[in-house]
Design a protein around this motif. Sequence first.
Motif, PDB file in Angstrom:
ATOM      1  N   THR A   2     -10.974  16.933 -27.393  1.00 56.38           N
ATOM      2  CA  THR A   2     -12.310  16.918 -28.002  1.00 56.38           C
ATOM      3  C   THR A   2     -13.369  17.537 -27.088  1.00 56.38           C
ATOM      4  N   ASP A   3     -12.955  18.096 -25.965  1.00 52.13           N
ATOM      5  CA  ASP A   3     -13.883  18.762 -25.041  1.00 52.13           C
ATOM      6  C   ASP A   3     -13.872  20.264 -25.333  1.00 52.13           C
ATOM      7  N   TYR A   4     -14.398  20.622 -26.504  1.00 53.95           N
ATOM      8  CA  TYR A   4     -14.317  21.997 -27.009  1.00 53.95           C
ATOM      9  C   TYR A   4     -14.930  23.022 -26.069  1.00 53.95           C
ATOM     10  N   VAL A  21     -11.279  32.646 -25.354  1.00 54.48           N
ATOM     11  CA  VAL A  21     -12.314  33.240 -24.513  1.00 54.48           C
ATOM     12  C   VAL A  21     -13.507  32.300 -24.458  1.00 54.48           C
ATOM     13  N   GLU A  22     -13.865  31.776 -25.634  1.00 57.74           N
ATOM     14  CA  GLU A  22     -15.010  30.878 -25.715  1.00 57.74           C
ATOM     15  C   GLU A  22     -14.878  29.976 -26.936  1.00 57.74           C
ATOM     16  N   ALA A  23     -15.270  28.711 -26.770  1.00 60.34           N
ATOM     17  CA  ALA A  23     -15.357  27.756 -27.869  1.00 60.34           C
ATOM     18  C   ALA A  23     -16.697  27.045 -27.693  1.00 60.34           C
ATOM     19  N   THR A  24     -17.533  27.114 -28.720  1.00 57.73           N
ATOM     20  CA  THR A  24     -18.879  26.554 -28.630  1.00 57.73           C
ATOM     21  C   THR A  24     -19.146  25.637 -29.806  1.00 57.73           C
ATOM     22  N   VAL A  25     -19.528  24.395 -29.508  1.00 55.84           N
ATOM     23  CA  VAL A  25     -19.897  23.450 -30.566  1.00 55.84           C
ATOM     24  C   VAL A  25     -21.234  23.890 -31.145  1.00 55.84           C
ATOM     25  N   VAL A  69     -16.896  18.004 -36.231  1.00 58.28           N
ATOM     26  CA  VAL A  69     -17.489  18.880 -35.225  1.00 58.28           C
ATOM     27  C   VAL A  69     -17.176  20.308 -35.659  1.00 58.28           C
ATOM     28  N   VAL A  70     -18.197  21.157 -35.713  1.00 60.72           N
ATOM     29  CA  VAL A  70     -18.021  22.562 -36.097  1.00 60.72           C
ATOM     30  C   VAL A  70     -18.079  23.394 -34.820  1.00 60.72           C
ATOM     31  N   VAL A  71     -17.032  24.213 -34.627  1.00 64.03           N
ATOM     32  CA  VAL A  71     -16.882  24.972 -33.387  1.00 64.03           C
ATOM     33  C   VAL A  71     -16.684  26.449 -33.698  1.00 64.03           C
TER      34      VAL A  71
END
Length: 157
Positions: free
Chosen positions: A82-84, A95-99, A107-109
């Motif tokens: 859950t630590d996106y 490369v990148e995951a941003t909430v 949670v939309v990521v």
Amino acid sequence: MKKVLCEICLVVVCMLPAERSPGGQKVELESVSNRIDLAELAPFLARGELSFVESKKNGKLKQVTVIGLINAEPHRVWSALTDYDHYAEFIPSVVEATVIKREGADVVVEYEIEVPGSNVEYTRRHRHFPKKRIEIWLEDEEGDIQTGGWRWEIISH
């Protein structure tokens, strides 16, 4: 310390319009833990991840399931899953995951995934069932991936 079986499910839906599940619609996945005795797989899991490929009656891909044994307490596995914002540190190709938003259990990521050529970008909705599983589907049809469903499932062993 308990060992945890973490089950990752990926569904690839046929691109035919009649079978296509557009972004924003949840794709139902079948848990292998209900159909396979995971304890019997322990000797194989000790050597690495296992992959199961399931087909529909017509021969098309139904679901791919990957099961891995993680030597960690279930709450630590849940914290990592859950630590996106830190996915890029431990999931290859991210490369990148941003909430971008949190709504109750969802949670939309936004993701950027490295692939040969140009990177792939899309947005997924993650529904949390605390310390058990995360069901994931595409938030919309705006990204480079148009359909699919995913799930992280934690099974104490």
